[in-house]
Design an enzyme around this catalytic site. Structure first.
Site, PDB file in Angstrom:
ATOM      1  N   ASP A  12      40.760  40.345  44.931  1.00  0.00           N
ATOM      2  CA  ASP A  12      40.323  42.446  44.953  1.00  0.00           C
ATOM      3  C   ASP A  12      40.013  42.972  46.552  1.00  0.00           C
ATOM      4  O   ASP A  12      39.399  43.301  46.457  1.00  0.00           O
ATOM      5  CB  ASP A  12      39.191  43.110  44.227  1.00  0.00           C
ATOM      6  CG  ASP A  12      39.617  42.555  42.962  1.00  0.00           C
ATOM      7  OD1 ASP A  12      41.043  42.540  42.535  1.00  0.00           O
ATOM      8  OD2 ASP A  12      38.561  42.790  41.355  1.00  0.00           O
ATOM      9  N   LYS A  15      44.400  41.338  48.936  1.00  0.00           N
ATOM     10  CA  LYS A  15      45.875  40.703  49.168  1.00  0.00           C
ATOM     11  C   LYS A  15      46.837  41.495  49.651  1.00  0.00           C
ATOM     12  O   LYS A  15      47.859  41.120  50.059  1.00  0.00           O
ATOM     13  CB  LYS A  15      45.954  39.387  48.298  1.00  0.00           C
ATOM     14  CG  LYS A  15      44.055  38.388  48.714  1.00  0.00           C
ATOM     15  CD  LYS A  15      44.252  37.539  47.685  1.00  0.00           C
ATOM     16  CE  LYS A  15      44.194  37.901  45.760  1.00  0.00           C
ATOM     17  NZ  LYS A  15      43.271  38.751  45.683  1.00  0.00           N
ATOM     18  N   GLY A  16      47.286  42.691  48.447  1.00  0.00           N
ATOM     19  CA  GLY A  16      48.568  43.414  48.195  1.00  0.00           C
ATOM     20  C   GLY A  16      48.434  44.072  48.916  1.00  0.00           C
ATOM     21  O   GLY A  16      49.987  43.627  49.840  1.00  0.00           O
ATOM     22  N   LYS A  17      48.049  44.958  50.136  1.00  0.00           N
ATOM     23  CA  LYS A  17      48.089  45.442  51.185  1.00  0.00           C
ATOM     24  C   LYS A  17      48.474  44.554  52.813  1.00  0.00           C
ATOM     25  O   LYS A  17      49.514  44.199  53.195  1.00  0.00           O
ATOM     26  CB  LYS A  17      46.633  46.178  51.730  1.00  0.00           C
ATOM     27  CG  LYS A  17      47.273  47.152  53.019  1.00  0.00           C
ATOM     28  CD  LYS A  17      46.142  48.016  53.783  1.00  0.00           C
ATOM     29  CE  LYS A  17      46.412  47.651  55.363  1.00  0.00           C
ATOM     30  NZ  LYS A  17      45.623  48.355  55.976  1.00  0.00           N
ATOM     31  N   GLY A  39      46.040  42.555  40.032  1.00  0.00           N
ATOM     32  CA  GLY A  39      46.356  43.806  40.153  1.00  0.00           C
ATOM     33  C   GLY A  39      46.743  44.485  41.601  1.00  0.00           C
ATOM     34  O   GLY A  39      45.185  43.931  42.853  1.00  0.00           O
ATOM     35  N   HIS A  40      47.177  43.969  42.402  1.00  0.00           N
ATOM     36  CA  HIS A  40      47.802  44.885  43.468  1.00  0.00           C
ATOM     37  C   HIS A  40      48.141  45.747  44.189  1.00  0.00           C
ATOM     38  O   HIS A  40      49.153  46.210  43.420  1.00  0.00           O
ATOM     39  CB  HIS A  40      48.807  43.665  44.306  1.00  0.00           C
ATOM     40  CG  HIS A  40      48.176  41.722  44.661  1.00  0.00           C
ATOM     41  ND1 HIS A  40      48.785  41.133  44.554  1.00  0.00           N
ATOM     42  CD2 HIS A  40      46.891  41.462  44.217  1.00  0.00           C
ATOM     43  CE1 HIS A  40      47.791  40.224  44.932  1.00  0.00           C
ATOM     44  NE2 HIS A  40      47.130  39.942  44.367  1.00  0.00           N
ATOM     45  N   ARG A 141      50.162  20.592  27.454  1.00  0.00           N
ATOM     46  CA  ARG A 141      51.641  19.826  27.414  1.00  0.00           C
ATOM     47  C   ARG A 141      51.803  20.465  26.478  1.00  0.00           C
ATOM     48  O   ARG A 141      52.533  20.300  25.717  1.00  0.00           O
ATOM     49  CB  ARG A 141      52.433  18.260  26.853  1.00  0.00           C
ATOM     50  CG  ARG A 141      51.913  17.437  28.661  1.00  0.00           C
ATOM     51  CD  ARG A 141      50.412  16.885  29.311  1.00  0.00           C
ATOM     52  NE  ARG A 141      49.310  17.035  28.489  1.00  0.00           N
ATOM     53  CZ  ARG A 141      48.903  15.901  28.312  1.00  0.00           C
ATOM     54  NH1 ARG A 141      49.035  15.234  28.386  1.00  0.00           N
ATOM     55  NH2 ARG A 141      47.684  15.479  27.291  1.00  0.00           N
ATOM     56  N   GLN A 198      43.680  36.640  43.266  1.00  0.00           N
ATOM     57  CA  GLN A 198      42.124  36.855  42.817  1.00  0.00           C
ATOM     58  C   GLN A 198      41.948  36.000  43.763  1.00  0.00           C
ATOM     59  O   GLN A 198      42.523  35.594  44.927  1.00  0.00           O
ATOM     60  CB  GLN A 198      41.574  35.360  41.638  1.00  0.00           C
ATOM     61  CG  GLN A 198      42.281  35.668  39.767  1.00  0.00           C
ATOM     62  CD  GLN A 198      43.870  35.387  39.734  1.00  0.00           C
ATOM     63  OE1 GLN A 198      44.760  34.598  39.574  1.00  0.00           O
ATOM     64  NE2 GLN A 198      44.297  36.679  38.548  1.00  0.00           N
ATOM     65  N   SER A 391      41.965  45.361  58.720  1.00  0.00           N
ATOM     66  CA  SER A 391      42.021  46.769  57.897  1.00  0.00           C
ATOM     67  C   SER A 391      40.935  47.933  57.657  1.00  0.00           C
ATOM     68  O   SER A 391      39.832  47.850  57.112  1.00  0.00           O
ATOM     69  CB  SER A 391      42.507  46.393  56.411  1.00  0.00           C
ATOM     70  OG  SER A 391      43.199  47.599  55.552  1.00  0.00           O
TER      71      SER A 391
END
Ligand code: IMP
Length: 408
Positions: A12, A15-17, A39-40, A141, A198, A391
């Site tokens: 959180d 990263k998405g931005k 969740g981005h 496996r 994450q 940012s």
């Protein structure tokens, strides 16, 4: 050129931005780990998008996005997200690909994930998306990969319920499937962004185990989950917030003490909108932990840091950051593996004067007030890593680039 963006805290970090912003200059965006637990959030003018599986670059209509080999894909969540994007006018046709080595999340894994966490004496507080179970099926496996959808013998061996669940998705998933290493080799002259999910402290190996997720959220995960060799990763960017947050349980040495700092905690949570994008849970909040950040720089070979949410501190008189831990009678300046040690750790705080001015309208770093620059430059010295991007708001344009990662 290949640039990796990872979280340098507990996820959180924004990263998405940042991926969305940097994707402007990329042609391909590869997400390399995790699943629908992430969740981005991306804000473009009045529009806000919450993405869980699809890489953030999807919002540029000319980019190709890839769900990498290190990911675990829940088909229900994936096609829901694709539908949401199409309903909002984002054409995804021919632009979303999945590595044929990625694993598939089945509904029964989600049920086991929730039940197992509830049964733990000390629950991890998982997002309940079946992530840990899918990764453990993988290492046992017994997992199902995208490539296996074409393997008749394997499909015939599945339980009827699993086969029935997969049936409506098989053709669509197969049509999106690619051999990622060949694909990236073919596009080796493109600019490719590897998007982490994450954060370092939730990484299975490097994080605060067992209070971690199950994927590789560290930079090394970009090579494995992105199907490229480690020497093909040209730059690593580590994203961190001006303070710290954590969702779920586990050690958090610089967490605000709710007896003494409840008001500060509420202020940061509300101003920073610190509620989970996936679960809506309020995030635990605390001071910036520079011991942990320096650990993230070391373990990920971070070339440059990206600082987000600095504007959250705009109105404060004083800002503090954790520069060491006091554990029993010892001063500790490195990040311990022991959960017990981390739980006992008391943050040693250093105070910085606030800048008491809005940063959101600054267009260049030079327009920042001096105390904000001093806070930034202290972090750079402490971590021996430059902060190249800052940012100061949610919008794409509220981003100060001191040095672009795309320059060699
Ligand atoms: P899981 O990934 O659902 O197994 O959850 C394991 C731990 O990682 C829990 O504490 C979650 O809250 C945390 N976690 C997983 N994904 C994210 C994320 O995207 N942001 C923050 N925390 C996360």
């Amino acid at each position: 050129m290949n640039v990796v963006v990872i979280g340098a805290q507990w996820g959180d970090e924004g990263k998405g931005k940042i991926v969305d912003y940097l994707a402007n200059e990329a042609q391909i965006i590869v997400r390399f780990s995790g699943g629908a637990n992430a969740g981005h959030t991306i804000v473009i003018g009045a529009e806000q998008y919450a993405l869980h599986l699809i890489p953030s670059g999807i919002l540029y209509l000319d980019k190709m996005v890839i769900l990498g080999a290190g990911m675990v894909i829940d088909p229900v969540a994936l096609f829901k997200e694709i539908k949401m994007l199409r309903d909002r006018g984002i054409d995804t046709t021919g632009r979303v690909f999945i590595s044929d080595r990625a694993h598939i999340v089945l509904p029964r894994y989600i049920e086991i994930d929730k039940a197992r966490d509830l049964a733990r004496k000390k629950p991890i507080g998982t997002t309940g998306r079946g992530i840990g179970i899918t990764y453990s099926m993988k290492s046992d496996r017994d997992g199902i990969r995208i490539a296996d959808l074409d393997w008749k013998e394997k499909m015939d061996e599945l339980d009827a319920a699993d086969r029935d669940f997969l049936a409506p998705y098989v053709e669509q998933l197969k049509s999106m499937s690619i051999d990622l290493s060949s694909f990236l080799f073919h596009h080796k002259n493109s600019q490719t962004l590897f998007e982490g999910a994450q954060g370092t402290l939730l990484d299975l190996d490097l994080g605060t185990y067992p209070y971690v997720s199950s994927g590789m959220s560290c930079a090394a995960g970009a090579a494995i989950g992105g199907c490229v060799g480690p020497r093909n990763l040209d730059k690593v960017l580590g994203v961190f917030k001006a303070y710290s947050t954590r969702v779920g349980n586990g050690p958090f040495p610089s967490e605000f003490n709710l007896d003494a700092e409840d008001e500060l905690c509420r202020f940061v949570r509300e101003t920073g909108r610190e509620y989970g994008v996936t679960t809506g849970r309020p995030r635990r909040c605390g001071y910036l932990d520079l011991v942990a950040l320096r650990y993230a720089c070391l373990t990920n070979s971070i070339d440059s840091l990206v600082m987000t949410h600095l504007d959250v501190y705009d109105t404060l008189d004083e800002i503090k950051a954790c520069v060491a831990y006091r554990i029993g009678d010892k001063m500790v300046e490195t990040f311990p593996a022991s959960v017990e040690a981390l739980n006992k750790a008391q943050p040693v705080l250093r105070a910085f004067p606030g800048w008491k001015k809005s940063l959101t309208n600054a267009l260049t770093y030079e327009e920042f007030p001096i105390p904000a620059m001093e806070y930034i430059e202290f972090i750079e010295r402490f971590c021996e890593t430059p902060i190249d991007i800052v940012s100061v708001g949610y919008d794409r344009k509220e981003t100060i680039i001191r040095k672009s990662p795309w320059t060699k």
